[in-house]
Design a protein around this motif. Structure first.
Motif, mmCIF file in Angstrom:
data_model
loop_
_atom_site.group_PDB
_atom_site.id
_atom_site.type_symbol
_atom_site.label_atom_id
_atom_site.label_comp_id
_atom_site.label_asym_id
_atom_site.label_seq_id
_atom_site.Cartn_x
_atom_site.Cartn_y
_atom_site.Cartn_z
ATOM 1 N N LEU A 144 1.473 32.610 15.018
ATOM 2 C CA LEU A 144 2.140 31.651 14.139
ATOM 3 C C LEU A 144 2.248 30.334 14.906
ATOM 4 C CD1 LEU A 144 3.666 31.766 11.344
ATOM 5 C CD2 LEU A 144 5.749 31.815 12.706
ATOM 6 N N ILE A 145 1.658 29.305 14.357
ATOM 7 C CA ILE A 145 1.606 28.038 15.092
ATOM 8 C C ILE A 145 2.640 27.059 14.532
ATOM 9 C CG2 ILE A 145 0.111 26.049 15.638
ATOM 10 C CD1 ILE A 145 -2.255 28.088 15.461
ATOM 11 N N ARG A 147 5.922 26.884 14.346
ATOM 12 C CA ARG A 147 7.076 27.285 13.523
ATOM 13 C C ARG A 147 8.258 27.750 14.370
ATOM 14 N NH1 ARG A 147 6.166 24.761 8.886
ATOM 15 N NH2 ARG A 147 4.635 25.751 7.539
ATOM 16 N N ALA A 169 5.365 24.811 -1.204
ATOM 17 C CA ALA A 169 4.105 24.715 -1.939
ATOM 18 C C ALA A 169 3.176 25.875 -1.584
ATOM 19 C CB ALA A 169 3.433 23.388 -1.588
ATOM 20 N N GLY A 170 2.183 26.086 -2.438
ATOM 21 C CA GLY A 170 1.209 27.146 -2.200
ATOM 22 C C GLY A 170 0.515 26.956 -0.863
ATOM 23 N N ILE A 172 1.670 26.928 2.116
ATOM 24 C CA ILE A 172 2.365 26.174 3.168
ATOM 25 C C ILE A 172 2.789 27.075 4.331
ATOM 26 C CG2 ILE A 172 4.783 26.285 2.361
ATOM 27 C CD1 ILE A 172 4.061 22.924 2.746
ATOM 28 N N LYS A 174 4.754 30.280 3.842
ATOM 29 C CA LYS A 174 6.006 31.017 3.598
ATOM 30 C C LYS A 174 5.864 32.470 4.029
ATOM 31 C CE LYS A 174 5.567 29.981 -0.799
ATOM 32 N NZ LYS A 174 4.368 29.102 -0.751
ATOM 33 N N ARG A 273 7.351 30.255 -4.511
ATOM 34 C CA ARG A 273 7.079 28.825 -4.698
ATOM 35 C C ARG A 273 8.236 28.140 -5.418
ATOM 36 N NH1 ARG A 273 0.524 28.345 -5.793
ATOM 37 N NH2 ARG A 273 -0.072 29.618 -4.004
ATOM 38 N N LEU A 289 3.114 21.738 8.318
ATOM 39 C CA LEU A 289 3.028 21.718 9.777
ATOM 40 C C LEU A 289 3.088 20.254 10.227
ATOM 41 C CD1 LEU A 289 0.276 24.411 10.468
ATOM 42 C CD2 LEU A 289 2.739 24.602 10.862
ATOM 43 N N MET A 309 -3.259 24.118 14.672
ATOM 44 C CA MET A 309 -3.681 25.173 13.746
ATOM 45 C C MET A 309 -5.146 24.964 13.348
ATOM 46 S SD MET A 309 -2.659 26.864 10.445
ATOM 47 C CE MET A 309 -4.076 27.505 9.624
ATOM 48 N N ARG A 313 -8.172 27.581 14.148
ATOM 49 C CA ARG A 313 -8.993 28.210 13.110
ATOM 50 C C ARG A 313 -10.468 27.853 13.264
ATOM 51 N NH1 ARG A 313 -5.899 31.668 9.774
ATOM 52 N NH2 ARG A 313 -4.327 31.925 11.355
ATOM 53 N N PRO A 342 -1.109 24.709 5.877
ATOM 54 C CA PRO A 342 -1.951 25.628 6.639
ATOM 55 C C PRO A 342 -3.145 26.192 5.876
ATOM 56 C CG PRO A 342 0.343 26.122 7.047
ATOM 57 C CD PRO A 342 0.314 25.054 5.993
ATOM 58 N N GLU A 346 -6.906 25.734 7.024
ATOM 59 C CA GLU A 346 -7.717 26.902 7.346
ATOM 60 C C GLU A 346 -9.085 26.807 6.647
ATOM 61 O OE1 GLU A 346 -5.516 30.830 7.878
ATOM 62 O OE2 GLU A 346 -6.181 30.849 5.816
ATOM 63 N N ARG A 381 -5.607 33.905 -5.141
ATOM 64 C CA ARG A 381 -5.023 32.565 -5.240
ATOM 65 C C ARG A 381 -5.197 31.783 -3.943
ATOM 66 N NH1 ARG A 381 -0.888 35.740 -3.989
ATOM 67 N NH2 ARG A 381 0.153 35.118 -2.071
ATOM 68 N N GLN A 382 -5.594 32.456 -2.864
ATOM 69 C CA GLN A 382 -5.775 31.750 -1.599
ATOM 70 C C GLN A 382 -7.241 31.663 -1.182
ATOM 71 O OE1 GLN A 382 -3.168 33.386 1.395
ATOM 72 N NE2 GLN A 382 -1.403 32.363 0.520
ATOM 73 N N THR A 388 -5.267 27.956 -5.413
ATOM 74 C CA THR A 388 -3.850 27.984 -5.040
ATOM 75 C C THR A 388 -3.044 27.048 -5.931
ATOM 76 O OG1 THR A 388 -2.439 28.265 -3.112
ATOM 77 C CG2 THR A 388 -3.684 26.253 -3.161
#
Ligand SMILES: Nc1ncnc2c1ncn2[C@@H]1O[C@H](COP(=O)(O)OP(=O)(O)OP(=O)(O)O)[C@@H](O)[C@H]1O
Ligand SMILES: [Mg+2]
Length: 505
Positions: A144-145, A147, A169-170, A172, A174, A273, A289, A309, A313, A342, A346, A381-382, A388
């Motif tokens: 986890l970068i 955070r 947001a989608g 992000i 979470k 969301r 981020l 990040m 990646r 993120p 990515e 969705r990703q 997203t």
């Protein structure tokens, strides 16, 4: 635990309790009891019991009767729950309110939509065993970068509040943040940890079932109800992570409210969301981020979370991916244009690893075409940047969609009154605009910064580009553009999303 009258049976640990005191029961008697329980009220034939409990041995039938007698003795007043079918076998018959009788009165219903009372059947809960191993928590996830602060703040929020919701947001981050917080909790606290992914397309009815499955609550013969889940976790220390609640938000709210009201030891960490919106909910808005800011030099840029990040990646795709003073500036541009989100970073890093960073920068003009190569294991969705946003967009009302596409002309921060003037029209009153702005902000499609008591709104660039594509009616576009010229231009923003906000009128 399975509750039969006054006794509690844990099949997995092969333990029996009467009023919290362990009871002794021989292995064969326990095997017979287990067969009766697993038959869920059905007849268990004598020959099947003899074959399973005394394999490879021929025994007299009175051996079986001896063990049945000791089971009845153990049940005391409830001995009649074991019924004999002469000449054939035995059944364990549980009263319809067996679970309720054993766990006290049903908790009151909180909101509509789901049955709150306990139902017929037997609850099996392995929550005691969960202490050893968190349930459902993804074991492998990348580092986890950026955070560190967020993790500390969320852990602290969980100390104060029984329900903490990670909102944003989608893509992000979470879910990743939630996983890390849960992982740390499982290491540092005595509470059991259970992670439930709700992000599939299954409907609202699936919420209670998903939690019951994760907690391994089994109702023999009936669907587990909210009351069954509440009863099963009663008196336990539990951190329940409900991941991706947005598409089943009403049912998630009912579940959260019910569980935390009825059980002091239950903490819930939700990701969504939009806020769950229940009493005692503490929101934690997950920020992008950290992005490079004007004036950052080489070292400073390389230290920003979004840049780290992106590089991590890109190196996962190409271990030889390097950067110099020119390319780091381009990476900084990518991070800013992708709002430090993120998921977008990515997708962009994968592209940069194969095409090069310069090519990526020029391709960002058409971001929805190029940011498509999501992980095959990621939810649909990703898989792409557009997917997203589609996922969020489908939850919007007609008015929210209208307002979103119209405010997409605003490139910067704007207060509510400016939004009302720009997007209001004959078919959209000021009140409707205000409602829609509030809805969009709570669904993480409109970001906001607080300026003292007032709020300034803005769109992430990806959301803005997405919404603008929907502003395809020439008349609507011209009208909104003209009003933006008239009212919107004075509101220009300078500053950065992470730091202080400055605006001028
Ligand atoms: N801090 C981070 N460090 C490294 N990778 C991250 C970080 N945050 C998120 N990611 C990556 O970004 C992607 C999106 O993250 P995540 O699934 O947590 O987003 P989300 O906000 O839960 O999205 P959604 O709204 O779609 O559920 C994931 O592939 C994850 O691995
Ligand atoms: Mg998520």
């Amino acid at each position: 635990m399975i509750k039969i009258g006054r006794i509690h049976v844990c099949l997995e640990l092969r333990e029996i309790f009467l009023d919290n005191e362990p009871l002794r029961l021989g292995t064969r008697a326990f095997d017979i009891l287990e067969m009766l329980i697993r038959a869920k009220g059905g007849l268990v034939r004598k020959e099947d019991i003899l074959r399973c409990v005394w394999p490879n041995t021929i025994v007299e039938e009175n051996n079986l009767q001896v063990h049945i007698s000791s089971l009845r003795k153990m049940l005391g007043d409830d001995k009649d729950l074991i019924r004999t079918t002469p000449g054939r076998g035995y059944r364990l018959v549980l009263p319809r309110d067996a679970t309720q009788a054993a766990t006290g009165p049903a908790q009151p219903a909180v909101t509509s939509g789901m049955t709150a009372g306990t139902t017929a059947g037997v609850a099996v809960c392995l929550a005691d065993m969960m202490r050893a191993q968190p349930i459902g928590l993804p074991l492998f996830h990348g580092p986890l970068i950026g955070r560190e602060t967020a993790v500390e703040e969320v852990l602290a929020a969980l100390q104060r509040s029984p329900l903490v919701t990670l909102v944003g947001a989608g893509g992000i981050g979470k879910t990743q943040l939630g996983i890390e917080v849960a992982r740390l909790q499982s290491l540092n606290s005595a509470a059991a940890v259970c992670f439930v992914a709700l992000g599939s397309n299954d409907g609202p009815a699936h919420v209670v079932r998903a939690v019951a499955n994760a907690l391994r609550i089994e109702m023999f013969g009936t669907e587990p109800s909210l009351g069954d889940v509440t009863a099963a976790v009663a008196g336990r220390e539990l951190l329940l992570v409900l991941d991706n609640c947005e598409h089943v938000i009403n049912e998630a709210a009912t579940l959260c409210e019910h569980l935390v009201r009825a059980n002091k030891g239950v903490r819930i960490l939700a990701t969504s969301r939009e806020p769950v919106r229940t009493a005692c909910e503490q929101l934690y808005w997950v920020p992008p981020l950290e992005m490079p800011v004007e004036g950052d030099g080489f070292e400073a840029i390389a230290q920003r979370g979004a840049v780290q990040m992106f590089i991590a990646r890109a190196r996962a795709f190409d271990p030889h991916f390097t950067y110099d003073s020119d390319s780091i500036a381009q990476i900084a541009t990518v991070c800013r244009r992708l709002d430090g989100v993120p998921l977008a970073l990515e997708l962009a890093a994968a592209r940069a690893a194969t095409l090069g960073i310069s090519e990526l920068v020029s391709e960002l003009e058409d971001r929805f075409r190029v940011l498509t190569g999501g992980l095959r294991s990621a939810p649909l969705r990703q898989q792409t940047l557009k997917a997203t946003l589609d996922w969020s967009y489908r939850f919007l009302s007609r008015e929210e969609r209208m307002v979103l596409r119209r405010v997409s002309v605003c490139d910067g921060h704007f207060p509510l009154e400016v939004a009302c003037r720009i997007v209001g029209s004959d078919d959209l009153s000021e009140g409707e605009v205000t409602e829609a702005i509030a809805g969009l902000a709570s669904k993480s499609l409109l970001m906001f910064d607080s300026q003292g008591p007032r709020k300034l709104y803005y769109l992430l660039e990806s959301t803005r580009v997405y919404a603008m594509q929907d502003l395809d009616d020439p008349d609507e576009r011209a009208n909104v553009g003209a009003r933006h010229e008239e009212y919107g231009v004075p509101w220009t923003f300078s500053g950065d999303v992470n730091g202080a906000t400055h605006f001028t009128q």
